[in-house]
Design a protein around this motif. Structure first.
Motif, mmCIF file in Angstrom:
data_model
loop_
_atom_site.group_PDB
_atom_site.id
_atom_site.type_symbol
_atom_site.label_atom_id
_atom_site.label_comp_id
_atom_site.label_asym_id
_atom_site.label_seq_id
_atom_site.Cartn_x
_atom_site.Cartn_y
_atom_site.Cartn_z
ATOM 1 N N ARG A 196 -8.740 173.646 139.223
ATOM 2 C CA ARG A 196 -9.003 175.029 139.222
ATOM 3 C C ARG A 196 -10.389 175.289 140.194
ATOM 4 O O ARG A 196 -10.336 176.176 140.781
ATOM 5 N N GLU A 240 -10.497 177.714 143.150
ATOM 6 C CA GLU A 240 -11.509 178.762 143.471
ATOM 7 C C GLU A 240 -12.376 178.624 144.774
ATOM 8 O O GLU A 240 -12.608 179.717 145.308
ATOM 9 N N TYR A 248 -3.074 181.838 141.125
ATOM 10 C CA TYR A 248 -3.331 182.343 139.649
ATOM 11 C C TYR A 248 -1.990 182.082 138.894
ATOM 12 O O TYR A 248 -2.110 181.718 137.675
ATOM 13 N N ARG A 249 -0.999 182.317 139.226
ATOM 14 C CA ARG A 249 0.362 181.938 138.743
ATOM 15 C C ARG A 249 0.449 180.511 138.221
ATOM 16 O O ARG A 249 0.850 180.106 137.231
ATOM 17 N N ARG A 301 -8.864 191.794 133.587
ATOM 18 C CA ARG A 301 -9.989 190.741 133.140
ATOM 19 C C ARG A 301 -10.476 191.263 131.672
ATOM 20 O O ARG A 301 -11.394 190.386 131.180
ATOM 21 N N LEU A 345 -2.139 178.679 138.104
ATOM 22 C CA LEU A 345 -3.030 178.053 137.078
ATOM 23 C C LEU A 345 -2.684 178.612 135.633
ATOM 24 O O LEU A 345 -3.643 178.631 134.567
ATOM 25 N N GLY A 346 -1.852 179.640 135.477
ATOM 26 C CA GLY A 346 -1.582 179.944 134.058
ATOM 27 C C GLY A 346 -2.506 181.514 133.886
ATOM 28 O O GLY A 346 -2.429 181.554 132.531
ATOM 29 N N GLU A 347 -3.075 181.938 134.778
ATOM 30 C CA GLU A 347 -3.911 182.907 134.556
ATOM 31 C C GLU A 347 -2.594 184.333 134.868
ATOM 32 O O GLU A 347 -2.818 185.069 135.779
ATOM 33 N N ASP A 348 -1.933 184.502 133.634
ATOM 34 C CA ASP A 348 -0.986 185.540 133.935
ATOM 35 C C ASP A 348 -1.431 187.128 134.094
ATOM 36 O O ASP A 348 -0.707 187.564 134.956
ATOM 37 N N ARG A 349 -2.275 187.523 133.363
ATOM 38 C CA ARG A 349 -2.888 188.940 133.705
ATOM 39 C C ARG A 349 -3.269 188.951 135.082
ATOM 40 O O ARG A 349 -3.055 190.127 135.669
ATOM 41 N N LEU A 350 -3.996 188.372 135.613
ATOM 42 C CA LEU A 350 -4.634 188.379 137.085
ATOM 43 C C LEU A 350 -3.439 188.064 138.061
ATOM 44 O O LEU A 350 -3.032 188.808 138.878
ATOM 45 N N ALA A 351 -2.467 187.107 137.939
ATOM 46 C CA ALA A 351 -1.354 186.933 138.696
ATOM 47 C C ALA A 351 -0.385 188.174 138.628
ATOM 48 O O ALA A 351 0.043 188.630 139.880
#
Length: 410
Positions: A262, A266, A304-305, A19, A307-313
């Motif tokens: 999104r 959530e 998350y993958r 994060r 949704l494009g949240e790469d670091r979290l995924a």
């Protein structure tokens, strides 16, 4: 140099770094999720540093606050020990081996010991789902379903009759899942409907909930995202307090993520997280129809993958792989781990690293135990990026050809 910290301490650091929070920022986030004011001043920051270094484990008061801050459940970060041996339990509880059970089934009366042995046998079969080859598990499941169903012709009390229907329902659910894994959609849907009918006759809302969850899963892998929402809502209405409600919330979140919403993703994830965190830790983590805490990371990873949240995924994918690997390196959750590797491949492809993306993609396709519809669904996400950005490169073309061949074979 290896990291000697406990797994939970490494997880705290990984979640914070995913994060891009400083240690002071994560303490501020903890305060926002705490049910009452936390200590003021630098003491909480010192406490966090002690936790993250692995010097001391958080107390039971802080564990759920940390989990909520990172959007997961307590036991996903701080797992509890506990594994079972189904074969041993059959003998320990009933004193019967498989041949003994079968001979007792042929008796004119069915006693409670026989029913208990059948219950544990059914439990064992459901626990073999992650590991046993699909055709073998389907064959064994059908054999036991036939034996259990045959008891209907014997003298049964009302309670025993209900138990037979319940056992038949669990076995039908298992068989339907394996049929779908093997690509036999028509058979899987017929078996699912049979499980739902058995659940209704037995008055078992949990089995009914799982039958609806299977419909949501089928809809997910065929691209019917509105169908996921309808099935999830029907299953939640049928079994709102059972563990299946957590998985139904996850399926709903996956549907919303694929629709690009999104906020609703959530909301669904948080509903599932709160449900799961309020449930007792499961006795048998291997049972296919038990939602274990580590599985929640798997659900969130998928969302998350998308949704494009790469670091979290990416962080969650690494956690899924870590949690699914036994002490000797063997894979306890090969199907989850395959999808986690594809997630890592998607992240690598988005970052322009074709070699790593293809390595992860091919690794995921090599497993012996696969859920083909789910594996192909996630693999197509990686394939879309490879086709868009790397189709002219030999490694990209080879991966796409391999996936095309696998899709045709299914």
């Amino acid at each position: 140099m290896s990291d000697e910290r406990p797994a939970w301490a490494r997880r705290l650091a990984n979640e914070r770094e995913a994060r891009q929070w400083s240690q002071a920022e994560v303490v501020a986030a903890l305060r926002a999720h705490a049910p009452k004011p936390l200590p003021e001043g630098p003491s909480m920051l010192r406490q966090w540093k002690r936790w993250e270094s692995g010097e001391v484990m958080p107390s039971d008061f802080y564990k759920p606050i940390i989990a909520a801050t990172f959007g997961t459940v307590t036991h996903a970060i701080f797992p509890a020990a506990g594994r079972r041996d189904g074969d041993t339990e059959v003998v320990a509880v009933s004193g019967m081996e498989t041949l003994d059970i079968i001979s007792r089934l042929q008796a004119s009366d069915v006693d409670n010991a026989t029913l208990e042995a059948l219950r544990i046998t059914t439990d064992r079969l459901c626990s073999e789902y992650p590991h046993l080859p699909g055709p073998q598990l389907a064959a064994e499941g059908r054999q036991w379903l036939k034996r259990v169903a045959g008891l209907q012709s014997q003298r049964l009390t009302l309670a025993q009759h209900r138990e037979i229907l319940t056992l038949s329902g669990w076995l039908a659910l298992l068989i339907g899942c394996v049929e779908y894994d093997m690509g036999d959609r028509a058979a899987a849907e017929s078996t699912r409907k049979a499980a739902l009918s058995l659940a209704q006759e037995a008055g078992n809302t949990e089995i009914a909930g799982w039958a609806h969850e299977m419909r949501a899963w089928f809809a997910l892998t065929t691209g019917d995202y509105r169908g996921i929402l309808a099935a999830s809502q029907a299953g939640t209405a049928a079994a709102p307090t059972h563990g299946v409600a957590v998985q139904l919330a996850a399926q709903e979140a996956k549907g919303w993520a694929r629709l690009g919403d999104r906020r609703q993703t959530e909301v669904a994830l948080d509903r599932g997280r709160k449900l799961l965190d309020g449930m007792p830790y499961p006795d048998n983590l291997d049972h296919h129809f038990v939602v274990d805490p580590a599985k929640f990371d798997f659900y969130a990873m998928d969302c998350y993958r998308l949704l494009g949240e790469d670091r979290l995924a990416e962080n969650l994918a690494q956690e899924v792989i870590r949690a699914g690997t036994d002490f000797d390196g063997s894979e306890r959750s090969p199907m989850r781990m395959a999808e986690a590797r594809i997630t890592l491949g998607v992240v690598a492809a988005r970052q322009g690293d074709l070699e790593q993306a293809v390595d992860y993609g091919e690794w995921a396709l090599r497993g012996d135990r696969q859920s083909l519809p789910s594996l192909l669904m996630v693999s197509r996400e990686l394939a879309a990026i490879v086709n868009r950005d790397f189709a002219a490169q030999p490694a990209g073309r080879e991966y796409l050809d391999h996936l095309t061949m696998l899709s045709r074979a299914s």
